[in-house]
Design an enzyme around this catalytic site. Structure first.
Site, PDB file in Angstrom:
ATOM      1  N   LYS A  20       0.825  -1.214   0.000  1.00  0.00           N
ATOM      2  CA  LYS A  20       0.000   0.000   0.000  1.00  0.00           C
ATOM      3  C   LYS A  20       0.862   1.269   0.000  1.00  0.00           C
ATOM      4  O   LYS A  20       0.339   2.381  -0.129  1.00  0.00           O
ATOM      5  CB  LYS A  20      -0.894   0.029   1.246  1.00  0.00           C
ATOM      6  CG  LYS A  20      -1.814  -1.179   1.390  1.00  0.00           C
ATOM      7  CD  LYS A  20      -2.976  -1.117   0.455  1.00  0.00           C
ATOM      8  CE  LYS A  20      -4.010  -2.190   0.775  1.00  0.00           C
ATOM      9  NZ  LYS A  20      -5.043  -2.267  -0.264  1.00  0.00           N
ATOM     10  N   LYS A  70      14.114  -6.882   5.064  1.00  0.00           N
ATOM     11  CA  LYS A  70      14.285  -5.943   6.182  1.00  0.00           C
ATOM     12  C   LYS A  70      15.514  -6.233   7.051  1.00  0.00           C
ATOM     13  O   LYS A  70      16.088  -5.320   7.635  1.00  0.00           O
ATOM     14  CB  LYS A  70      13.020  -5.920   7.049  1.00  0.00           C
ATOM     15  CG  LYS A  70      11.821  -5.355   6.306  1.00  0.00           C
ATOM     16  CD  LYS A  70      10.539  -5.439   7.112  1.00  0.00           C
ATOM     17  CE  LYS A  70      10.361  -4.236   7.992  1.00  0.00           C
ATOM     18  NZ  LYS A  70       8.980  -4.109   8.491  1.00  0.00           N
ATOM     19  N   ASP A 107       8.959   1.540  12.283  1.00  0.00           N
ATOM     20  CA  ASP A 107       7.752   0.776  12.628  1.00  0.00           C
ATOM     21  C   ASP A 107       7.275   1.077  14.048  1.00  0.00           C
ATOM     22  O   ASP A 107       6.077   1.249  14.286  1.00  0.00           O
ATOM     23  CB  ASP A 107       8.006  -0.721  12.480  1.00  0.00           C
ATOM     24  CG  ASP A 107       7.973  -1.188  11.034  1.00  0.00           C
ATOM     25  OD1 ASP A 107       7.295  -0.535  10.219  1.00  0.00           O
ATOM     26  OD2 ASP A 107       8.629  -2.195  10.718  1.00  0.00           O
ATOM     27  N   GLY A 135       7.352 -12.030  16.138  1.00  0.00           N
ATOM     28  CA  GLY A 135       8.047 -11.803  14.875  1.00  0.00           C
ATOM     29  C   GLY A 135       8.698 -10.430  14.819  1.00  0.00           C
ATOM     30  O   GLY A 135       8.880  -9.763  15.836  1.00  0.00           O
TER      31      GLY A 135
END
Length: 277
Positions: A20, A70, A107, A135
């Site tokens: 997105k 990442k 994040d 995670g």
């Protein structure tokens, strides 16, 4: 890069078509009338180390990074922020004019800002948080909750050993409970966060019993497809204050956009609508 070039940015992943992020950054570029482009870029893992350093020469000022890159970009970057090091992953890259790649993780910032925007009177120090999962997203959530002063975090994951590893990494303010016992600790929580994929479209539902949720507690699901998960619907029925996961995606994009395009964007209902189209 000469200043006459139009700045380019990308989201790098494999696959990446589902992202997105182009909707978010594209909306802001149009809203603020800025020159610049933001594109999805599918890079296979074995080509990442070769291609990443070349992007600056092509006019790229930065990139977002998604699965599976990442962790890998941390080995390629020249400069890494403390928070990216603590989390063990980067989601935002800045290609500096001196040729060096700067890696950050926004994040946790996005997670906290999303809750603050939705629940302006939230006091992180008021009581414990219960967090589901272990995670990469969970690492960002734990780091940011500890940073803003949450006194204790009760962590539960389907595979206990992964949760224990996080307790080792983040210290004794993190307490691990068995997944089958997770429902029993909800009554202690001022904040409940789901960092797992349970409840996401196409994934199994979260089966943790939710009877212990206290009215007034904040419940945040990082899943945003669907926007209202079963966890959030049940929490709302029990009188909790709910926060969906879309805001985290939007807020984590703010620092990168500002660095790349020179304007700090605002997260509002219009950008939410642009992403949900």
């Amino acid at each position: 890069m000469s200043d006459s070039k139009i700045p380019l940015a990308a989201v790098i992943g494999h696959p990446v078509a589902h992202s997105k992020s182009p909707n978010v950054h594209g909306y802001w570029l149009r809203k603020y009338g800025l020159k610049g482009h933001y594109i999805p870029m599918d890079i296979e893992p074995d080509k990442l180390a070769d291609l990443l350093p070349r992007l600056a020469d092509l006019g790229f000022v930065g990139a977002n990074v998604t699965i599976p890159h990442k962790e890998r970009v941390m080995e390629i970057a020249d400069l890494i922020t403390d928070r990216a090091t603590l989390i063990g992953a980067a989601n935002t890259l800045i290609f500096r004019k001196d040729g060096r790649i700067h890696a950050d993780n926004t994040d946790g910032y996005g997670f906290i800002e999303n809750i603050r925007q939705a629940i302006p009177d939230w006091n992180p120090k008021s009581g414990p948080a219960v967090v589901f999962g272990a995670g990469g997203a969970c690492r960002a959530v734990l780091a940011s909750l500890l940073d803003v002063g949450v006194p204790r975090i009760i962590l539960s994951n389907r595979t206990r050993i992964r949760a224990e590893k996080l307790r080792e990494d983040f210290g004794n303010r993190v307490q691990v409970v068995e997944w089958v016992q997770a429902g029993n600790v909800l009554e202690e929580a001022d904040l409940v966060v789901n960092t797992t994929s349970l409840g996401m479209t196409g994934k199994p539902e979260m089966r943790v019993p939710l009877d212990g949720l206290r009215p007034g507690a904040i419940v945040n699901d990082l899943v945003y497809t669907p926007l209202q998960t079963r966890l959030l619907a049940t929490a709302e029925d029990r009188g909790c204050r709910v926060v969906d996961g879309l805001g985290m995606l939007l807020h984590q994009a703010v620092p990168g956009f500002e660095r790349w395009f020179g304007k700090r964007p605002v997260v509002d209902e219009n950008v939410r609508a642009a992403v949900l189209r």
